[in-house]
Design a protein around this motif. Structure first.
Motif: not given
Length: 122
Positions: A63-67
Motif C-alpha cells: 500500500l505504501l510502496e515501501l520497496r
C-alpha cells in the motif's frame, strides 16, 4: 468490511487481497485502496493476533510502496492521499520504524516464491 471482521482468518485474507491488488496496480491502490484500507491496517498493526498483524504488515509494504516509491510516504504525511491525519501519522511512524525490515522480508518472500523454494528463516 472483511478487514474489520471479528474472525482473524477473514481479516488475514482481506489484507492478502489488498496487498495483491496493491502489488498489481500500485497507482490505483494509492488513490483508491489506501484511503479505504488505512483505518483497518492501522487497527491490525496494533493487533495481538500475530497472523493478522503480519498480514497487515505485508499489506502495508504494498500500500505504501515501501520497496519502490519513497514519495508515497511523503504524500501520506502531506495529506495528499485522503487518509485521516492521525492514521497517516501512525502508518508513517510505523513504516519509519519497521519499513526496512518489512520490505526486506517481503523481498525474501518473493524471491522464495519465484525460485519455488522456501525462504530462509533466521
Amino acid at each position: 468490511a472483511a478487514a474489520t471482521d471479528e474472525a482473524a482468518d477473514v481479516r488475514v485474507e482481506a489484507f492478502k487481497a489488498v496487498a495483491a491488488a496493491s502489488r498489481g496496480a500500485p497507482t490505483a491502490a494509492r488513490r483508491e485502496l489506501l484511503p479505504a484500507a488505512a483505518p483497518a491496517v492501522e487497527r491490525a498493526l496494533r493487533e495481538v493476533n500475530i497472523s493478522v498483524k503480519g498480514a497487515a504488515e505485508r499489506c502495508l509494504v504494498y500500500l505504501l510502496e515501501l520497496r519502490s516509491r519513497p514519495e508515497t510516504l511523503d504524500e501520506l504525511s502531506n495529506g495528499n492521499l485522503g487518509v485521516d491525519t492521525q492514521i497517516a501519522s501512525f502508518l508513517r511512524d510505523y513504516a519509519a520504524r519497521h519499513g526496512e525490515r518489512l520490505a526486506a522480508a517481503e523481498a525474501a518472500r518473493e524471491d522464495a516464491d519465484e525460485s519455488g523454494g522456501e525462504e530462509k528463516k533466521g
